[in-house]
Design a protein around this motif. Structure first.
Motif, PDB file in Angstrom:
ATOM      1  N   VAL A   1      10.531  11.360   0.891  1.00 15.55           N
ATOM      2  CA  VAL A   1       9.744  11.103  -0.331  1.00 15.55           C
ATOM      3  C   VAL A   1       8.513  11.521   0.013  1.00 15.55           C
ATOM      4  O   VAL A   1       7.848  11.273   1.220  1.00 15.55           O
ATOM      5  CB  VAL A   1       9.924   9.820  -0.567  1.00 15.55           C
ATOM      6  CG1 VAL A   1       9.322   9.198  -1.786  1.00 15.55           C
ATOM      7  CG2 VAL A   1      11.688   9.271  -0.665  1.00 15.55           C
TER       8      VAL A   1
ATOM      9  N   ARG B   1      -0.495  -5.671   4.786  1.00 14.53           N
ATOM     10  CA  ARG B   1      -1.470  -5.945   5.729  1.00 14.53           C
ATOM     11  C   ARG B   1      -2.971  -6.289   5.295  1.00 14.53           C
ATOM     12  O   ARG B   1      -3.322  -7.450   5.767  1.00 14.53           O
ATOM     13  CB  ARG B   1      -1.757  -4.762   6.709  1.00 14.53           C
ATOM     14  CG  ARG B   1      -0.349  -5.125   7.644  1.00 14.53           C
ATOM     15  CD  ARG B   1      -0.474  -4.351   8.862  1.00 14.53           C
ATOM     16  NE  ARG B   1      -0.482  -2.853   8.656  1.00 14.53           N
ATOM     17  CZ  ARG B   1      -0.387  -1.974   9.603  1.00 14.53           C
ATOM     18  NH1 ARG B   1      -0.340  -2.343  10.700  1.00 14.53           N
ATOM     19  NH2 ARG B   1      -0.487  -0.816   9.101  1.00 14.53           N
TER      20      ARG B   1
ATOM     21  N   THR C   1       0.822  -1.213  -0.028  1.00  8.95           N
ATOM     22  CA  THR C   1       0.106   0.039  -0.021  1.00  8.95           C
ATOM     23  C   THR C   1       0.878   1.071   0.045  1.00  8.95           C
ATOM     24  O   THR C   1       0.476   2.561  -0.009  1.00  8.95           O
ATOM     25  CB  THR C   1      -0.894  -0.122   1.316  1.00  8.95           C
ATOM     26  OG1 THR C   1      -0.274  -0.096   2.417  1.00  8.95           O
ATOM     27  CG2 THR C   1      -2.122  -1.224   1.206  1.00  8.95           C
ATOM     28  N   SER C   2       2.114   1.186   0.199  1.00  7.98           N
ATOM     29  CA  SER C   2       3.076   2.187   0.088  1.00  7.98           C
ATOM     30  C   SER C   2       3.206   2.487  -1.452  1.00  7.98           C
ATOM     31  O   SER C   2       3.203   1.848  -2.246  1.00  7.98           O
ATOM     32  CB  SER C   2       4.424   1.882   0.745  1.00  7.98           C
ATOM     33  OG  SER C   2       5.612   2.326  -0.230  1.00  7.98           O
TER      34      SER C   2
ATOM     35  N   THR D   1       5.191  10.753   0.395  1.00  5.61           N
ATOM     36  CA  THR D   1       4.099   9.667   0.456  1.00  5.61           C
ATOM     37  C   THR D   1       3.149   9.936   1.856  1.00  5.61           C
ATOM     38  O   THR D   1       3.443  11.041   2.414  1.00  5.61           O
ATOM     39  CB  THR D   1       5.020   8.163   0.911  1.00  5.61           C
ATOM     40  OG1 THR D   1       5.614   8.342   2.014  1.00  5.61           O
ATOM     41  CG2 THR D   1       5.970   8.177  -0.350  1.00  5.61           C
TER      42      THR D   1
ATOM     43  N   PHE E   1       7.924  -2.292   3.453  1.00  4.11           N
ATOM     44  CA  PHE E   1       7.110  -1.831   4.564  1.00  4.11           C
ATOM     45  C   PHE E   1       7.828  -0.843   5.730  1.00  4.11           C
ATOM     46  O   PHE E   1       9.102  -0.918   5.800  1.00  4.11           O
ATOM     47  CB  PHE E   1       6.296  -2.874   5.394  1.00  4.11           C
ATOM     48  CG  PHE E   1       7.177  -3.826   5.964  1.00  4.11           C
ATOM     49  CD1 PHE E   1       7.895  -3.766   7.195  1.00  4.11           C
ATOM     50  CD2 PHE E   1       7.426  -5.238   5.145  1.00  4.11           C
ATOM     51  CE1 PHE E   1       8.655  -4.653   7.766  1.00  4.11           C
ATOM     52  CE2 PHE E   1       8.267  -6.018   5.873  1.00  4.11           C
ATOM     53  CZ  PHE E   1       8.828  -5.978   7.052  1.00  4.11           C
TER      54      PHE E   1
ATOM     55  N   ALA F   1       4.178  -7.938   9.150  1.00  2.00           N
ATOM     56  CA  ALA F   1       5.670  -7.807   9.250  1.00  2.00           C
ATOM     57  C   ALA F   1       6.065  -8.428  10.981  1.00  2.00           C
ATOM     58  O   ALA F   1       6.964  -9.096  10.971  1.00  2.00           O
ATOM     59  CB  ALA F   1       6.269  -6.627   9.590  1.00  2.00           C
TER      60      ALA F   1
ATOM     61  N   TYR G   1      11.922   4.869  15.786  1.00  2.12           N
ATOM     62  CA  TYR G   1      11.744   4.543  14.297  1.00  2.12           C
ATOM     63  C   TYR G   1      13.437   4.633  14.126  1.00  2.12           C
ATOM     64  O   TYR G   1      13.889   3.717  13.305  1.00  2.12           O
ATOM     65  CB  TYR G   1      11.248   5.609  13.661  1.00  2.12           C
ATOM     66  CG  TYR G   1      11.165   5.634  12.216  1.00  2.12           C
ATOM     67  CD1 TYR G   1      10.519   4.493  11.346  1.00  2.12           C
ATOM     68  CD2 TYR G   1      11.707   6.622  11.573  1.00  2.12           C
ATOM     69  CE1 TYR G   1      10.529   4.425   9.991  1.00  2.12           C
ATOM     70  CE2 TYR G   1      11.902   6.571  10.244  1.00  2.12           C
ATOM     71  CZ  TYR G   1      11.259   5.508   9.314  1.00  2.12           C
ATOM     72  OH  TYR G   1      11.015   5.513   7.915  1.00  2.12           O
TER      73      TYR G   1
END
Ligand SMILES: NC(=O)c1ccc[n+]([C@@H]2O[C@H](COP(=O)([O-])OP(=O)(O)OC[C@H]3O[C@@H](n4cnc5c(N)ncnc54)[C@H](OP(=O)(O)O)[C@@H]3O)[C@@H](O)[C@H]2O)c1
Length: 244
Positions: free
Chosen positions: A183, A32, A9-10, A185, A86, A59, A150
């Motif tokens: 980026v 997912r 879905t990215s 997104t 992901f 994941a 992260y």
């Protein structure tokens, strides 16, 4: 030849699916939500006329990863290129007061990524061919107060990939570490920054080209290699006083 793309879905992942399909590759998409993955796969099949398939992939379903890889190979044959796209940036502030939130970020970006890469390595190593592309982040190059859960997971993933590359190089398997900067997104939605935000189509093309060219690492856009070189060179006694 078949290409597995995880995190379908990215936007970067979706563009990667089209770029590889344009080469004539079969494409398997994991997300997912299996129905979302199937929709992307159908679009790729219609536009490029290549075999595609899709399935649900999480994941954090560590125990299910070897069976997932086996199911992909059953559907489309041996995986030649696998792209671990992901990621979950989470919410740093929320994670500081709620370790369950921090744990999810660590588990998706590091443990989950390493888990699926191990399952992929297990089938590619004996074959002596294949490529594993891991999408990390420039956030993994230096710990910062604004995103250290992260960042540490992505940094750990980059170190993991370095070790995996060292192991698999002798077996003819390529391991490419991608470190995107900003980026455009879902992940960067609403981001205010003076640094240019890259187009996901261009990012996907650059990742494809680096993989095809046999690269080990890719900063994208490339100027991020220079930015992170400067950031990493700042002495810790200075860095700890900054609010980054
Ligand atoms: N955009 C940037 O500026 C930037 C910068 C550096 C690195 N990156 C990395 O680039 C990659 C692609 O991200 P993006 O920018 O395209 O952001 P995105 O649209 O938020 O994509 C993230 C993807 O990860 C998936 N995901 C999250 N948790 C998952 C889980 N437990 N199991 C399986 N999939 C899961 C999401 O699926 P759902 O749809 O189900 O949530 C989504 O497909 C990520 O690895 C990200 O960390 C992006």
């Amino acid at each position: 030849m078949s290409v597995l793309i995880l995190g379908a879905t990215s936007r970067i992942a979706q563009r990667l699916a089209h770029v590889y399909a344009a080469d004539g590759e079969s494409v398997f998409l994991g997300a997912r939500d299996g129905e979302d993955a199937a929709r992307v796969a159908a679009d790729v099949a219609i536009r490029h006329g290549v075999p595609t398939d899709a399935a649900a992939f999480d994941a954090t379903d560590f125990d299910g990863h070897p069976a997932f890889v086996a199911a992909v190979e059953e559907a489309l044959g041996p995986i030649d290129v696998a792209i671990v796209a992901f990621g979950d940036m989470g919410d740093q502030e929320a994670s500081q007061g709620d370790f369950a939130a921090a744990r999810r970020v660590l588990e998706v970006n590091f443990t989950g990524a390493a888990s699926i890469c191990e399952a992929l390595a297990a089938v590619m190593e004996p074959r002596g061919r294949g490529a594993i592309v891991g999408v990390g982040s420039v956030a993994g190059d230096r710990g910062r107060q604004s995103n250290y859960f992260y960042g540490s997971a992505k940094g750990g993933f980059a170190l993991y990939l370095q070790g995996l590359r060292n192991r698999l190089y002798k077996r003819g398997v390529q391991v490419l570490t991608v470190k995107p900067g900003f980026v455009d997104t879902r992940m960067t939605f609403g981001l205010q920054t003076g640094i240019p935000i890259a187009d996901p189509d261009d990012a996907a093309q650059a990742i494809h080209d680096a993989q095809r060219g046999g690269a080990d690492t890719l900063y994208y856009p490339r100027f991020w290699g220079g930015i992170m070189g400067v950031i990493k060179a700042i002495p810790e006694r200075v860095f700890k006083r900054l609010s980054l």
